[in-house]
Design a protein around this motif. Structure first.
Motif, PDB file in Angstrom:
ATOM      1  N   SER A   1      40.384  34.365  36.991  1.00 38.31           N
ATOM      2  CA  SER A   1      39.522  33.221  37.276  1.00 38.31           C
ATOM      3  C   SER A   1      38.189  33.698  37.825  1.00 38.31           C
ATOM      4  O   SER A   1      38.031  34.868  38.214  1.00 38.31           O
ATOM      5  CB  SER A   1      40.183  32.284  38.297  1.00 38.31           C
ATOM      6  OG  SER A   1      40.409  32.966  39.525  1.00 38.31           O
ATOM      7  N   LEU A   2      37.231  32.786  37.846  1.00 43.04           N
ATOM      8  CA  LEU A   2      35.940  33.060  38.464  1.00 43.04           C
ATOM      9  C   LEU A   2      35.349  31.753  38.975  1.00 43.04           C
ATOM     10  O   LEU A   2      35.687  30.670  38.519  1.00 43.04           O
ATOM     11  CB  LEU A   2      34.995  33.775  37.501  1.00 43.04           C
ATOM     12  CG  LEU A   2      34.668  33.127  36.137  1.00 43.04           C
ATOM     13  CD1 LEU A   2      33.559  32.094  36.251  1.00 43.04           C
ATOM     14  CD2 LEU A   2      34.266  34.214  35.138  1.00 43.04           C
ATOM     15  N   GLU A   3      34.477  31.884  39.974  1.00 45.79           N
ATOM     16  CA  GLU A   3      33.770  30.732  40.544  1.00 45.79           C
ATOM     17  C   GLU A   3      32.294  31.066  40.625  1.00 45.79           C
ATOM     18  O   GLU A   3      31.921  32.189  41.020  1.00 45.79           O
ATOM     19  CB  GLU A   3      34.265  30.435  41.965  1.00 45.79           C
ATOM     20  CG  GLU A   3      35.671  29.932  42.059  1.00 45.79           C
ATOM     21  CD  GLU A   3      36.121  29.791  43.508  1.00 45.79           C
ATOM     22  OE1 GLU A   3      37.148  29.147  43.742  1.00 45.79           O
ATOM     23  OE2 GLU A   3      35.435  30.349  44.403  1.00 45.79           O
ATOM     24  N   ASP A   4      31.452  30.120  40.273  1.00 43.08           N
ATOM     25  CA  ASP A   4      30.007  30.292  40.372  1.00 43.08           C
ATOM     26  C   ASP A   4      29.427  29.307  41.378  1.00 43.08           C
ATOM     27  O   ASP A   4      29.747  28.115  41.353  1.00 43.08           O
ATOM     28  CB  ASP A   4      29.339  30.063  39.016  1.00 43.08           C
ATOM     29  CG  ASP A   4      29.539  31.226  38.056  1.00 43.08           C
ATOM     30  OD1 ASP A   4      29.956  32.311  38.537  1.00 43.08           O
ATOM     31  OD2 ASP A   4      29.305  31.056  36.852  1.00 43.08           O
TER      32      ASP A   4
ATOM     33  N   PRO B   1      33.979  23.015  28.913  1.00 48.81           N
ATOM     34  CA  PRO B   1      34.000  23.873  30.102  1.00 48.81           C
ATOM     35  C   PRO B   1      35.090  24.938  30.039  1.00 48.81           C
ATOM     36  O   PRO B   1      34.873  26.087  30.444  1.00 48.81           O
ATOM     37  CB  PRO B   1      34.245  22.876  31.236  1.00 48.81           C
ATOM     38  CG  PRO B   1      33.736  21.563  30.721  1.00 48.81           C
ATOM     39  CD  PRO B   1      34.019  21.591  29.253  1.00 48.81           C
ATOM     40  N   ASN B   2      36.263  24.566  29.506  1.00 45.62           N
ATOM     41  CA  ASN B   2      37.351  25.540  29.422  1.00 45.62           C
ATOM     42  C   ASN B   2      37.013  26.687  28.477  1.00 45.62           C
ATOM     43  O   ASN B   2      37.346  27.850  28.725  1.00 45.62           O
ATOM     44  CB  ASN B   2      38.639  24.854  28.958  1.00 45.62           C
ATOM     45  CG  ASN B   2      39.252  23.993  30.051  1.00 45.62           C
ATOM     46  OD1 ASN B   2      38.933  24.174  31.228  1.00 45.62           O
ATOM     47  ND2 ASN B   2      40.110  23.067  29.660  1.00 45.62           N
TER      48      ASN B   2
ATOM     49  N   ARG C   1      35.297  32.269  27.707  1.00 50.39           N
ATOM     50  CA  ARG C   1      34.355  33.250  27.168  1.00 50.39           C
ATOM     51  C   ARG C   1      33.788  34.127  28.284  1.00 50.39           C
ATOM     52  O   ARG C   1      33.667  35.350  28.121  1.00 50.39           O
ATOM     53  CB  ARG C   1      33.232  32.511  26.438  1.00 50.39           C
ATOM     54  CG  ARG C   1      32.225  33.446  25.785  1.00 50.39           C
ATOM     55  CD  ARG C   1      31.182  32.652  25.025  1.00 50.39           C
ATOM     56  NE  ARG C   1      30.188  33.534  24.428  1.00 50.39           N
ATOM     57  CZ  ARG C   1      29.116  33.111  23.757  1.00 50.39           C
ATOM     58  NH1 ARG C   1      28.911  31.796  23.590  1.00 50.39           N
ATOM     59  NH2 ARG C   1      28.266  33.976  23.254  1.00 50.39           N
ATOM     60  N   ALA C   2      33.457  33.510  29.441  1.00 49.95           N
ATOM     61  CA  ALA C   2      32.929  34.278  30.568  1.00 49.95           C
ATOM     62  C   ALA C   2      33.961  35.283  31.069  1.00 49.95           C
ATOM     63  O   ALA C   2      33.630  36.435  31.396  1.00 49.95           O
ATOM     64  CB  ALA C   2      32.508  33.334  31.694  1.00 49.95           C
TER      65      ALA C   2
END
Length: 664
Positions: A145-148, A4-5, A10-11
């Motif tokens: 950071s990002l959240e989906d 996941p990290n 990468r995202a």
């Protein structure tokens, strides 16, 4: 298998690369805009068209040039149909005809970012939020950071850490926009139709001011021709407040919106006189509207003799009974005073014209104009409907106020002690300017605005409301306020009555009770005062559980304030010390002596009367009982002061607290 990290890293790299692409496109947009300004509009266009195009080009270039630095997008929508849209504060594309790289938050396609949910995904598979480093200037490396949220799968992500972090970020400098954190109920208000007047009763920290500013930006984006032609006005309670909100609209791409106060809008004269408290209350009372109307129209007099108009070898005569009918009919039509004067003139001329045409046939326009300018007609109009100025009418009223609508004591309160020799030499008070605007509106209707955003509207007097109503007669309003924070002697207790004074009695009243900025501990403490305020508002609540509240009895307020500020300086963010106006100088001097290096730039000492609408990370309230006793609506003022903290609140008292706050 990808960890996941690793996937997150990468995202983030992909989004940073995309942000670099957007930054390059924005730079190209600015170069293109400057080129259009330099080369000018199409030389084949007419002069008027060329000027219009030139103005449009210059405005667009100015908007791009003055865009505050920052991230170019804060969200992304991945749709069921495979399309993806990045959402930001303005549209960005490589070329005007190309699909946008970033969609403006106000565009219809962006609404799902604010409204979609797991229960109603609105065609969204994934909603992504981006977290940027605090105070970022828009460097791609600051994307941290990002959240989906997998809305297409019906998965509710719960509270967003990114949204919470943005809301709770330390408050430094002017107010920020909330485009990245708008909640569904706020979005409904922001996107309300332009003809709809909305009144927002908002508890502290619910974002009502931000909602009003974002609605202004939304309306200008969605209905540009309609509102740029008729105008949009932001009205704040004072210049300090306007300075505080000054960067919100430029950050949203709107730089040419008038931001003003009611006092600025009616500044016919400098304020050179001061009213007693009793006089100010009378002058702001709604009865003054009728008093002023009667004072003005008392100048209209019935005709006492016929009018004889020479016309070459003829003399046309208008009998008294016909002149009486003309004046009476015009009065019944209740036009603006100046319009009524011209109607009386034109109807008197028409009476002469009918006689002349019965004798000699149709009269030309030149003949009509000559008769209208004749000494006989002019003298008649001056006698029955004299020309006048607002200052002349008000000076006569304040010299000898006789209207029975006012009680004897009220007449004495507003009566001038030493009347000026002439209205031209009169010194006017702030309340007088409100009355002069009322008279000016009775004499000649002012130009209006297509939309007005009115903040802290609960503090407006009925007569101040009428100032706004005249300017919104054919437009709409966004009315923002909190009845619990009404601190003027004439502050509203009910929105319906206030909306009636604003000329919008049928407007929707929407309540925002959930706070996002003020911590729950602070709100719950301030809510203890609500029952004693005499207004019907629901208790506020907050989603934030991270705040700190300290209530301390101390021996010496000055030394305790120094110690509280010293402790607050160990944290990030802005700090404010609030006290009565009489105490602020003493506390400021104590802080300058007691803090190493003097008073830091992020520490503000201000009187309680100037706290409204402002926010600070850490607030120190010195001697609450003194604040409550300092004015008629002192408990309301104390409620305002207690709700200015968005992280930590220190309440210091050497005297007993107001009863409502005791027992903490």
């Amino acid at each position: 298998m990808t960890s996941p990290n690793h996937a997150l890293g990468r995202a983030l790299e992909q989004e940073r690369t995309y942000h670099d692409t957007c930054r390059a496109a924005l730079a190209a947009m600015l170069d293109a805009a400057d080129h259009r300004v330099a080369t000018g509009a199409d030389v084949s266009a007419s002069g008027a068209d060329a000027e219009t195009l030139g103005h449009r080009f210059r405005s667009h270039a100015k908007e791009l040039r003055e865009q505050p630095p920052g991230s170019l997008f804060f969200g992304r929508l991945d749709q069921e149909d495979g399309q993806s849209h990045h959402i930001g504060r303005r549209r960005i594309s490589r070329h005007p005809a190309d699909p946008p790289l970033v969609i403006d938050w106000r565009a219809p396609a962006s609404r799902a970012f604010y409204q979609a949910s797991a229960g109603d995904p609105q065609g969204v598979e994934v909603r992504r939020r981006f977290g940027w480093a605090p105070f970022s200037k828009g460097d791609s490396a600051d994307l941290t950071s990002l959240e989906d949220e997998q809305l297409g799968r019906g998965e509710a992500a719960g509270a967003s850490a990114i949204v919470a972090g943005e809301i709770e970020r330390p408050r430094l400098g002017p107010m920020r926009d909330i485009a990245a954190t708008i909640q569904p109920e706020q979005d409904d208000l922001v996107r309300a139709e332009p003809a709809r007047t909305v009144c927002v009763q908002g508890a502290p920290g619910t974002g009502k001011t931000a909602v009003g500013l974002h609605r202004a930006a939304y309306l200008l984006y969605t209905y540009p021709q309609r509102l740029r032609r008729s105008g949009l006005l932001i009205l704040g309670p004072n210049r300090t407040f306007l300075s505080y909100i000054s960067e919100v609209l430029p950050a949203l791409g709107e730089i040419d919106i008038r931001q003003s106060t009611v006092e600025d809008e009616i500044a016919r004269h400098d304020v050179r006189a001061h009213d007693s408290g009793a006089a100010a209350v009378v002058k702001h009372d709604i009865r003054m509207a009728a008093v002023l109307r009667r004072a003005l129209y008392a100048r209209v007099a019935p005709p006492t003799e016929p009018v004889t108009v020479p016309d070459g070898s003829y003399r046309w005569r208008i009998p008294v009974h016909e002149l009486e009918r003309i004046v009476a009919e015009v009065r019944e039509e209740t036009p603006a005073y100046a319009v009524g004067r011209e109607r009386v003139r034109s109807r008197a001329v028409r009476a002469v014209q009918l006689q002349a045409e019965r004798r000699a046939g149709p009269m030309g326009n030149a003949w009509v104009r000559r008769i209208g300018r004749s000494r006989a007609i002019g003298g008649f109009v001056d006698a029955v409907w004299p020309r006048t100025q607002p200052e002349e009418v008000l000076a006569e009223l304040l010299t000898d106020p006789r209207d029975p609508l006012l009680a004897p004591g009220e007449r004495e309160a507003v009566r001038w002690d030493r009347p000026p020799r002439s209205y031209r030499s009169a010194k006017w008070s702030a309340a007088d300017l409100v009355l002069l605007d009322e008279l000016a509106g009775l004499i000649e209707r002012p130009e209006g605005y297509g939309h007005i955003v009115v903040d802290e509207a609960q503090d407006l007097s009925p007569m101040q409301c009428r100032v706004i109503a005249r300017r919104a007669a054919f437009g709409s309003l966004t009315v923002l306020g909190d009845l619990a924070q009404g601190t003027t002697p004439w502050a509203a207790r009910h929105w319906r009555e206030q909306l009636a004074h604003l000329g919008k009695e049928r407007a929707d009243v929407v309540q925002l009770t959930t706070g996002f900025r003020v911590p729950a501990a602070v709100i719950e403490y301030a809510d203890r005062l609500v029952d004693a305020l005499g207004v019907d508002v629901p208790p506020a609540r907050s989603l934030r559980r991270d705040g700190e509240l300290t209530v301390r009895r101390v021996e010496n307020i000055a030394s305790a304030t120094v110690e509280a500020v010293r402790e607050a300086l160990e944290h990030e963010g802005s700090i404010a010390v609030m006290a009565t106006a009489q105490d602020t100088d003493r506390l400021r001097a104590a802080l300058r002596l007691g803090l190493p290096g003097g008073l830091p730039g992020r520490v503000t000492v201000l009187p309680a009367a100037l706290a409204k609408g402002l926010e600070y990370d850490h607030v120190v309230v010195a001697e609450p009982s003194a604040i409550a006793e300092a004015e008629v609506r002192g408990l309301h003022r104390l409620y305002v002061v207690l709700t200015r903290a968005v992280a930590r609140l220190d309440v210091l008292h050497s005297r007993p607290l107001p009863p409502e706050l005791q027992g903490f």
